[in-house]
Design a protein around this motif. Structure first.
Motif, PDB file in Angstrom:
ATOM      1  N   VAL A 125       0.868  -1.171   0.000  1.00 24.18           N
ATOM      2  CA  VAL A 125       0.000   0.000   0.000  1.00 24.18           C
ATOM      3  C   VAL A 125       0.911   1.229   0.000  1.00 24.18           C
ATOM      4  CG1 VAL A 125      -1.710   1.291   1.327  1.00 24.18           C
ATOM      5  CG2 VAL A 125      -1.818  -1.210   1.238  1.00 24.18           C
ATOM      6  N   GLY A 126       0.591   2.186  -0.857  1.00 18.32           N
ATOM      7  CA  GLY A 126       1.478   3.341  -0.987  1.00 18.32           C
ATOM      8  C   GLY A 126       0.732   4.660  -1.006  1.00 18.32           C
ATOM      9  N   LEU A 127       1.511   5.710  -0.921  1.00 14.37           N
ATOM     10  CA  LEU A 127       0.995   7.077  -1.059  1.00 14.37           C
ATOM     11  C   LEU A 127       1.745   7.750  -2.207  1.00 14.37           C
ATOM     12  CD1 LEU A 127       0.779   8.154   2.690  1.00 14.37           C
ATOM     13  CD2 LEU A 127      -1.083   8.431   1.035  1.00 14.37           C
ATOM     14  N   ASP A 128       1.000   8.222  -3.190  1.00 14.67           N
ATOM     15  CA  ASP A 128       1.575   9.017  -4.275  1.00 14.67           C
ATOM     16  C   ASP A 128       1.433  10.482  -3.856  1.00 14.67           C
ATOM     17  OD1 ASP A 128       2.083  10.445  -6.590  1.00 14.67           O
ATOM     18  OD2 ASP A 128       0.369   9.636  -7.707  1.00 14.67           O
ATOM     19  N   MET A 129       2.382  10.927  -3.029  1.00 17.73           N
ATOM     20  CA  MET A 129       2.302  12.306  -2.520  1.00 17.73           C
ATOM     21  C   MET A 129       2.585  13.271  -3.668  1.00 17.73           C
ATOM     22  SD  MET A 129       1.287  11.819   0.544  1.00 17.73           S
ATOM     23  CE  MET A 129       1.272  13.543   1.072  1.00 17.73           C
ATOM     24  N   THR A 130       1.781  14.332  -3.723  1.00 13.94           N
ATOM     25  CA  THR A 130       1.737  15.185  -4.914  1.00 13.94           C
ATOM     26  C   THR A 130       1.739  16.662  -4.533  1.00 13.94           C
ATOM     27  OG1 THR A 130       0.449  13.486  -6.072  1.00 13.94           O
ATOM     28  CG2 THR A 130       0.313  15.735  -6.947  1.00 13.94           C
ATOM     29  N   ARG A 131       2.626  17.436  -5.173  1.00 15.81           N
ATOM     30  CA  ARG A 131       2.505  18.902  -5.072  1.00 15.81           C
ATOM     31  C   ARG A 131       1.495  19.310  -6.140  1.00 15.81           C
ATOM     32  NH1 ARG A 131       8.912  20.214  -3.888  1.00 15.81           N
ATOM     33  NH2 ARG A 131       9.233  19.306  -5.950  1.00 15.81           N
ATOM     34  N   ARG A 132       0.194  19.338  -5.742  1.00 16.95           N
ATOM     35  CA  ARG A 132      -0.885  19.469  -6.723  1.00 16.95           C
ATOM     36  C   ARG A 132      -0.771  20.781  -7.503  1.00 16.95           C
ATOM     37  NH1 ARG A 132      -3.042  15.160  -8.037  1.00 16.95           N
ATOM     38  NH2 ARG A 132      -4.004  14.698  -6.041  1.00 16.95           N
ATOM     39  N   ASP A 133      -0.388  21.853  -6.833  1.00 26.09           N
ATOM     40  CA  ASP A 133      -0.268  23.136  -7.531  1.00 26.09           C
ATOM     41  C   ASP A 133       0.820  23.078  -8.598  1.00 26.09           C
ATOM     42  OD1 ASP A 133       1.481  22.805  -5.369  1.00 26.09           O
ATOM     43  OD2 ASP A 133       1.190  24.813  -4.550  1.00 26.09           O
ATOM     44  N   VAL A 134       1.932  22.418  -8.280  1.00 28.45           N
ATOM     45  CA  VAL A 134       3.036  22.296  -9.246  1.00 28.45           C
ATOM     46  C   VAL A 134       2.624  21.376 -10.397  1.00 28.45           C
ATOM     47  CG1 VAL A 134       5.425  21.504  -9.533  1.00 28.45           C
ATOM     48  CG2 VAL A 134       4.741  22.719  -7.429  1.00 28.45           C
ATOM     49  N   GLN A 135       1.939  20.278 -10.060  1.00 27.41           N
ATOM     50  CA  GLN A 135       1.487  19.339 -11.095  1.00 27.41           C
ATOM     51  C   GLN A 135       0.513  20.014 -12.059  1.00 27.41           C
ATOM     52  OE1 GLN A 135      -1.469  16.565  -9.930  1.00 27.41           O
ATOM     53  NE2 GLN A 135      -1.259  15.293 -11.751  1.00 27.41           N
ATOM     54  N   ILE A 136      -0.457  20.747 -11.517  1.00 23.86           N
ATOM     55  CA  ILE A 136      -1.490  21.340 -12.380  1.00 23.86           C
ATOM     56  C   ILE A 136      -0.901  22.457 -13.234  1.00 23.86           C
ATOM     57  CG2 ILE A 136      -3.641  22.696 -12.329  1.00 23.86           C
ATOM     58  CD1 ILE A 136      -4.594  20.758 -10.133  1.00 23.86           C
ATOM     59  N   ALA A 137       0.028  23.226 -12.662  1.00 18.53           N
ATOM     60  CA  ALA A 137       0.691  24.276 -13.456  1.00 18.53           C
ATOM     61  C   ALA A 137       1.444  23.636 -14.626  1.00 18.53           C
ATOM     62  CB  ALA A 137       1.641  25.083 -12.575  1.00 18.53           C
ATOM     63  N   ALA A 138       2.126  22.531 -14.366  1.00 16.37           N
ATOM     64  CA  ALA A 138       2.858  21.830 -15.435  1.00 16.37           C
ATOM     65  C   ALA A 138       1.889  21.295 -16.477  1.00 16.37           C
ATOM     66  CB  ALA A 138       3.684  20.688 -14.838  1.00 16.37           C
ATOM     67  N   ARG A 139       0.814  20.689 -15.997  1.00  9.37           N
ATOM     68  CA  ARG A 139      -0.201  20.127 -16.895  1.00  9.37           C
ATOM     69  C   ARG A 139      -0.749  21.202 -17.824  1.00  9.37           C
ATOM     70  NH1 ARG A 139      -5.500  17.791 -14.056  1.00  9.37           N
ATOM     71  NH2 ARG A 139      -6.456  19.738 -14.705  1.00  9.37           N
ATOM     72  N   GLU A 140      -1.064  22.354 -17.243  1.00  4.69           N
ATOM     73  CA  GLU A 140      -1.664  23.421 -18.050  1.00  4.69           C
ATOM     74  C   GLU A 140      -0.698  23.985 -19.076  1.00  4.69           C
ATOM     75  OE1 GLU A 140      -3.336  26.070 -15.144  1.00  4.69           O
ATOM     76  OE2 GLU A 140      -5.107  24.786 -14.860  1.00  4.69           O
ATOM     77  N   MET A 141       0.606  23.885 -18.793  1.00  4.09           N
ATOM     78  CA  MET A 141       1.601  24.375 -19.748  1.00  4.09           C
ATOM     79  C   MET A 141       2.111  23.258 -20.659  1.00  4.09           C
ATOM     80  SD  MET A 141       3.804  27.206 -17.623  1.00  4.09           S
ATOM     81  CE  MET A 141       4.003  26.290 -16.102  1.00  4.09           C
ATOM     82  N   GLY A 142       1.542  22.056 -20.535  1.00  2.29           N
ATOM     83  CA  GLY A 142       1.996  20.935 -21.350  1.00  2.29           C
ATOM     84  C   GLY A 142       3.408  20.490 -21.000  1.00  2.29           C
TER      85      GLY A 142
END
Ligand code: MN
Length: 227
Positions: free
Chosen positions: A106-123
């Motif tokens: 069992v694991g945790l995929d800890m995420t800096r959601r703000d950093v991830q979404i900013a990257a996603r939005e910029m491709g």
């Protein structure tokens, strides 16, 4: 063998009922593998699976306290079933995929959601949103010889005792054999690889002092505290 800089030890995880440990080679993660989570992230639930990675030394042992990471104001938990690969697999069929599994955790995929979404939005790549220090807490590994191949069972995450994620691993869009088959067509999976199989709905932030407990029925439980 000697090295020009100090070498370091293998990252590893304990194995239940075994003094020997599971050496961790690479950490693959599946994005959006539960329909309700895909929806909460604003995405189509029928996209084919996609993968990202975390560095091996992002592993955190069960029960550890981890620092709140830098460069985020929206640090999220994602509770996930983890598959531990025990043998080589290249373009393996769905029917044969279970044969390369050593066990589960069992694991945790800890995420800096703000950093991830900013990257996603910029491709741009997700790496700095997903693959940072201490971003992969993981439980001990339970061998297939002990628990078989869990195909259903409650996956549950609580923060400070309050339920945040509550679903069933049978609701994965791409189940474990399908995911392994697909991923093994992109890269050769090797013994020691871990696959974080995606998180159900209910992701959210944690702050300093919070304790997360994730469990998968029939597998085990993982506890992690933010310092
Ligand atoms: Mn995830």
């Amino acid at each position: 063998m000697s090295y020009v800089i100090p070498s370091w030890g293998l990252t590893s995880l304990p194995v239940v009922d075994n003094e020997d440990r599971f050496p961790v080679r690479r950490i693959y993660c599946i994005g959006r593998n539960y329909a309700e989570h895909a929806k909460e992230m604003g995405m189509d639930e029928r996209d084919p699976p996609f993968f990202f990675m975390k560095p091996t030394d992002a592993i955190v042992q069960n029960g550890a306290k981890i620092p709140y990471p830098p460069q985020t104001k929206n640090y999220h938990y994602e509770g996930e079933l983890v598959v531990a690969i025990g043998g080589s697999a290249s373009s393996i069929s769905v029917a044969d995929a279970n044969n390369c599994i050593y066990g589960y955790g069992v694991g945790l995929d800890m995420t800096r959601r703000d950093v991830q979404i900013a990257a996603r939005e910029m491709g741009r790549p997700w790496d700095m949103g997903k693959g940072f220090d201490n971003s992969a807490p993981c439980s001990e590994i339970l061998p297939v010889t002990k628990i078989g191949h869990p195909e259903e069972g409650r996956i549950h995450l609580a923060v400070n005792g309050e339920t945040k994620q509550d679903a069933d691993i049978k609701d994965m869009i791409w189940n474990v054999p399908e995911s392994i088959s697909y991923l093994s067509g992109l890269v050769t999976l090797e013994a020691g690889d871990l696959i974080m199989t995606g998180t159900p709905a209910g992701v959210g932030p944690v702050i300093s002092g919070d304790t997360m407990v994730v469990s998968v029925e029939g597998v085990t439980e993982l506890t992690c505290t933010i310092a």
